[in-house]
Design an enzyme around this catalytic site. Structure first.
Site, PDB file in Angstrom:
ATOM      1  N   GLY A 170       0.842  -1.203   0.000  1.00 12.97           N
ATOM      2  CA  GLY A 170       0.000   0.000   0.000  1.00 12.97           C
ATOM      3  C   GLY A 170       0.868   1.240   0.000  1.00 12.97           C
ATOM      4  O   GLY A 170       2.081   1.171   0.277  1.00 12.97           O
ATOM      5  N   LEU A 171       0.229   2.357  -0.294  1.00 13.18           N
ATOM      6  CA  LEU A 171       0.957   3.625  -0.387  1.00 13.18           C
ATOM      7  C   LEU A 171       1.632   3.988   0.936  1.00 13.18           C
ATOM      8  O   LEU A 171       1.216   3.505   1.996  1.00 13.18           O
ATOM      9  CB  LEU A 171      -0.038   4.742  -0.742  1.00 13.18           C
ATOM     10  CG  LEU A 171      -0.677   4.686  -2.130  1.00 13.18           C
ATOM     11  CD1 LEU A 171      -1.822   5.688  -2.209  1.00 13.18           C
ATOM     12  CD2 LEU A 171       0.359   4.953  -3.216  1.00 13.18           C
ATOM     13  N   SER A 172       2.610   4.860   0.858  1.00 17.22           N
ATOM     14  CA  SER A 172       3.216   5.396   2.075  1.00 17.22           C
ATOM     15  C   SER A 172       2.126   6.128   2.863  1.00 17.22           C
ATOM     16  O   SER A 172       1.343   6.882   2.278  1.00 17.22           O
ATOM     17  CB  SER A 172       4.333   6.369   1.679  1.00 17.22           C
ATOM     18  OG  SER A 172       4.836   7.005   2.821  1.00 17.22           O
ATOM     19  N   GLY A 173       2.031   5.846   4.142  1.00 13.60           N
ATOM     20  CA  GLY A 173       1.006   6.480   4.972  1.00 13.60           C
ATOM     21  C   GLY A 173      -0.349   5.791   4.913  1.00 13.60           C
ATOM     22  O   GLY A 173      -1.320   6.248   5.512  1.00 13.60           O
ATOM     23  N   SER A 174      -0.417   4.660   4.205  1.00 12.85           N
ATOM     24  CA  SER A 174      -1.712   3.966   4.098  1.00 12.85           C
ATOM     25  C   SER A 174      -2.089   3.290   5.419  1.00 12.85           C
ATOM     26  O   SER A 174      -3.262   3.043   5.691  1.00 12.85           O
ATOM     27  CB  SER A 174      -1.692   2.950   2.947  1.00 12.85           C
ATOM     28  OG  SER A 174      -0.659   2.000   3.141  1.00 12.85           O
ATOM     29  N   GLY A 175      -1.089   2.962   6.234  1.00 16.62           N
ATOM     30  CA  GLY A 175      -1.390   2.335   7.535  1.00 16.62           C
ATOM     31  C   GLY A 175      -0.736   0.984   7.727  1.00 16.62           C
ATOM     32  O   GLY A 175      -1.051   0.269   8.682  1.00 16.62           O
ATOM     33  N   LYS A 176       0.204   0.629   6.871  1.00 14.55           N
ATOM     34  CA  LYS A 176       0.843  -0.689   6.956  1.00 14.55           C
ATOM     35  C   LYS A 176       1.473  -0.917   8.340  1.00 14.55           C
ATOM     36  O   LYS A 176       1.188  -1.909   9.008  1.00 14.55           O
ATOM     37  CB  LYS A 176       1.920  -0.848   5.855  1.00 14.55           C
ATOM     38  CG  LYS A 176       1.372  -0.757   4.436  1.00 14.55           C
ATOM     39  CD  LYS A 176       2.454  -0.931   3.386  1.00 14.55           C
ATOM     40  CE  LYS A 176       3.505   0.145   3.358  1.00 14.55           C
ATOM     41  NZ  LYS A 176       3.005   1.513   3.064  1.00 14.55           N
ATOM     42  N   SER A 217       5.904  -1.861  -1.917  1.00 18.75           N
ATOM     43  CA  SER A 217       5.919  -2.842  -3.019  1.00 18.75           C
ATOM     44  C   SER A 217       4.881  -2.511  -4.088  1.00 18.75           C
ATOM     45  O   SER A 217       3.884  -3.200  -4.218  1.00 18.75           O
ATOM     46  CB  SER A 217       5.777  -4.275  -2.500  1.00 18.75           C
ATOM     47  OG  SER A 217       4.876  -4.414  -1.441  1.00 18.75           O
TER      48      SER A 217
HETATM   49  P1  ADP Z   1       2.703   3.151   6.258  1.00 18.14           P
HETATM   50  O1  ADP Z   1       3.421   2.172   7.155  1.00 18.14           O
HETATM   51  O2  ADP Z   1       1.753   2.495   5.309  1.00 18.14           O
HETATM   52  O3  ADP Z   1       3.614   4.127   5.598  1.00 18.14           O
HETATM   53  P2  ADP Z   1       1.879   4.325   8.755  1.00 18.14           P
HETATM   54  O4  ADP Z   1       1.274   3.208   9.528  1.00 18.14           O
HETATM   55  O5  ADP Z   1       3.281   4.740   9.083  1.00 18.14           O
HETATM   56  O6  ADP Z   1       1.738   4.010   7.200  1.00 18.14           O
HETATM   57  O7  ADP Z   1       0.972   5.621   8.885  1.00 18.14           O
HETATM   58  C1  ADP Z   1      -0.439   5.584   8.802  1.00 18.14           C
HETATM   59  C2  ADP Z   1      -1.029   6.773   9.579  1.00 18.14           C
HETATM   60  O8  ADP Z   1      -2.435   6.766   9.404  1.00 18.14           O
HETATM   61  C3  ADP Z   1      -0.763   6.669  11.075  1.00 18.14           C
HETATM   62  O9  ADP Z   1      -0.466   7.948  11.580  1.00 18.14           O
HETATM   63  C4  ADP Z   1      -2.105   6.167  11.621  1.00 18.14           C
HETATM   64  O10 ADP Z   1      -2.321   6.576  12.945  1.00 18.14           O
HETATM   65  C5  ADP Z   1      -3.083   6.837  10.668  1.00 18.14           C
HETATM   66  N1  ADP Z   1      -4.388   6.174  10.561  1.00 18.14           N
HETATM   67  C6  ADP Z   1      -5.583   6.815  10.726  1.00 18.14           C
HETATM   68  N2  ADP Z   1      -6.612   5.973  10.584  1.00 18.14           N
HETATM   69  C7  ADP Z   1      -6.085   4.747  10.321  1.00 18.14           C
HETATM   70  C8  ADP Z   1      -6.672   3.460  10.104  1.00 18.14           C
HETATM   71  N3  ADP Z   1      -7.989   3.274  10.131  1.00 18.14           N
HETATM   72  N4  ADP Z   1      -5.845   2.410   9.854  1.00 18.14           N
HETATM   73  C9  ADP Z   1      -4.482   2.606   9.825  1.00 18.14           C
HETATM   74  N5  ADP Z   1      -3.878   3.793  10.028  1.00 18.14           N
HETATM   75  C10 ADP Z   1      -4.665   4.861  10.303  1.00 18.14           C
END
Ligand code: ADP
Length: 192
Positions: free
Chosen positions: A31-37, A105
């Site tokens: 998933g995209l950067s910031g998607s929540g992985k 990825s």
């Molecule tokens: P990634 O690892 O994909 O780059 P991150 O987990 O570092 O993403 O960041 C995701 C951000 O989105 C976090 O700050 C998280 O708190 C926020 N967020 C808000 N709502 C959700 C949700 N429902 N599921 C996952 N992350 C969420």
């Protein structure tokens, strides 16, 4: 004391899974950067730990800082990055560990390389599907702002494509689900 194990063979995956009373598997988060992985991986790991299951989270932070610290972002280095991640994941999975891999990825090619190395039976593709606008609004690490200013080239979602997985085992729309709901869906899929 009598040695109960033959000295010429390393222990097999089966022996380790029996010891841990769990099955090794790779949960491949894309998933995209910031998607929540990473957020979902951390919450999932806590939940599995409570159930007495052994896990390992691999993400950009622990991989790029260590084993892949000599790699950049050229096409060849991105492929080598994933190849090493997949090989490391395979070692964990063969030790019976539930291995949660958090990497953008972005292409089918990269994900299928990981799947091929890890093995189809041990690979669950989990699509953290969050719209670009939301990831950009979250901009956890300020990377989208930098990419918009042209300070990062080939940034996925802005100046490089993200190919959505065609048939992920689990798809989580984080704009509709809480972190806890996402974790629950993955645990249901694992049937543990
Ligand atoms: P990634 O690892 O994909 O780059 P991150 O987990 O570092 O993403 O960041 C995701 C951000 O989105 C976090 O700050 C998280 O708190 C926020 N967020 C808000 N709502 C959700 C949700 N429902 N599921 C996952 N992350 C969420």
């Amino acid at each position: 004391m009598e040695n109960i194990f033959p000295t010429t063979h390393i222990l097999q995956r089966h022996d380790k899974e029996k010891l841990l009373d769990q099955k090794g598997v790779a949960l491949w988060f894309t998933g995209l950067s910031g998607s929540g992985k990473t957020t979902i991986a951390v919450a999932l790991e806590k939940e599995l730990h409570k159930k007495g299951l052994l896990t390992q989270v691999l993400d950009g932070d622990n991989i790029r800082a260590g084993i892949n610290s000599n790699l950049g972002f050229s096409e060849a280095d991105r492929i080598e990055n994933i190849r090493r991640i997949a090989e490391v994941t395979k070692l964990f999975v063969n030790t019976g560990i539930i291995t949660i891999c958090c990497f953008v990825s972005p292409t089918e090619q990269i994900r299928s390389l990981a799947k091929k190395i890890i093995g189809e039976d041990d690979f669950l593709e989990i699509f953290i599907n969050t719209p670009l606008e939301i990831c950009e609004k979250r901009d956890v690490k300020g990377l989208y702002a930098k990419a918009r200013r042209g300070e990062i080239k080939d940034f996925t979602g802005i100046s490089a494509p993200f190919e959505a997985p065609v048939r992920p085992e689990v798809e989580l729309r984080t704009n509709e689900l809480s972190v806890a709901q996402s974790v629950k869906q993955i645990i249901e899929k694992l049937k543990i």
